[in-house]
Motif scaffolding. Structure first.
Motif, PDB file in Angstrom:
ATOM      1  N   VAL A 129      -4.461   9.808   1.212  1.00 18.46           N
ATOM      2  CA  VAL A 129      -3.957  10.520   0.036  1.00 18.46           C
ATOM      3  C   VAL A 129      -3.852  12.018   0.339  1.00 18.46           C
ATOM      4  O   VAL A 129      -2.846  12.659   0.014  1.00 18.46           O
ATOM      5  CB  VAL A 129      -4.865  10.270  -1.196  1.00 18.46           C
ATOM      6  CG1 VAL A 129      -4.522  11.219  -2.336  1.00 18.46           C
ATOM      7  CG2 VAL A 129      -4.740   8.825  -1.658  1.00 18.46           C
ATOM      8  N   CYS A 142      -0.913  12.636   2.519  1.00 19.70           N
ATOM      9  CA  CYS A 142       0.322  12.658   1.726  1.00 19.70           C
ATOM     10  C   CYS A 142       0.511  14.032   1.083  1.00 19.70           C
ATOM     11  O   CYS A 142       1.625  14.577   1.072  1.00 19.70           O
ATOM     12  CB  CYS A 142       0.288  11.575   0.644  1.00 19.70           C
ATOM     13  SG  CYS A 142       0.462   9.889   1.263  1.00 19.70           S
ATOM     14  N   ALA A 189       0.975   8.329  -2.306  1.00 17.30           N
ATOM     15  CA  ALA A 189      -0.331   8.791  -2.780  1.00 17.30           C
ATOM     16  C   ALA A 189      -0.670   8.175  -4.135  1.00 17.30           C
ATOM     17  O   ALA A 189      -1.804   7.736  -4.359  1.00 17.30           O
ATOM     18  CB  ALA A 189      -0.355  10.313  -2.866  1.00 17.30           C
ATOM     19  N   LEU A 191      -3.860   5.715  -4.995  1.00 21.12           N
ATOM     20  CA  LEU A 191      -4.833   5.996  -6.060  1.00 21.12           C
ATOM     21  C   LEU A 191      -4.961   4.815  -7.021  1.00 21.12           C
ATOM     22  O   LEU A 191      -6.065   4.467  -7.447  1.00 21.12           O
ATOM     23  CB  LEU A 191      -4.434   7.266  -6.807  1.00 21.12           C
ATOM     24  CG  LEU A 191      -4.554   8.563  -6.005  1.00 21.12           C
ATOM     25  CD1 LEU A 191      -3.944   9.725  -6.778  1.00 21.12           C
ATOM     26  CD2 LEU A 191      -5.996   8.856  -5.646  1.00 21.12           C
TER      27      LEU A 191
END
Length: 158
Positions: free
Chosen positions: A56, A59, A98, A102
């Motif tokens: 993440v 990204c 991303a 999540l």
């Protein structure tokens, strides 16, 4: 665009890049270790969690590099080119990746019953912000396309 604005924005991007690097190598492993101690029954998720968080943040770093490149193009007055569309498309893809990561983390942590309220709120907020930012960039790409066409038309007239 003013050189001061470009310089200031690039300075902020550089600082954010450094912060994400620090988070990748220091903060994420420490938080994962803390979560493994707090929830020993799911400590097997420590490494997948570290890998997911680093992805993440990676990204986010891709998006920062894309914005840096776009700012450089604006400063050189070459933003109305096909290269700009490629850069914007990469940024959009990174943002959506991303957001998906999540959401996946939220689902996995909820499935194993290891989702503190604060973590849930952060994951939901991050996923919603990512989705909103990705959609906003899609709109901005459309505006860039129209502006590029107008720039080409104007160049043809002159």
């Amino acid at each position: 665009m003013s050189k001061i604005v470009v310089f200031g924005t690039k300075t902020v991007i550089a600082l954010l890049f450094v912060v994400t690097l620090i988070a990748q190598f220091l903060l994420v492993p420490l938080l994962a270790q803390e979560m493994a101690h707090e929830f020993p029954e799911v400590s097997y998720l420590q490494w997948p969690g570290i890998i997911g968080c680093v992805c993440v943040l990676l990204c986010g770093q891709v998006v920062l590099v894309c914005v840096w490149r776009l700012l450089s193009m604006v400063a050189k007055e070459s933003i109305f080119s096909s290269t700009a569309f490629t850069i914007v498309n990469v940024a959009i893809a990174a943002i959506f990746v991303a957001a998906v990561l999540l959401i996946a983390a939220l689902i996995v942590l909820q499935a194993v019953n290891a989702l503190p309220a604060g973590v849930m709120i952060m994951l939901l907020t991050g996923a919603l912000l990512g989705t909103g930012l990705g959609l906003l960039l899609i709109v901005m790409r459309g505006l860039l396309k129209k502006a590029t066409l107008l720039d080409q038309d104007l160049a043809g007239v002159i």
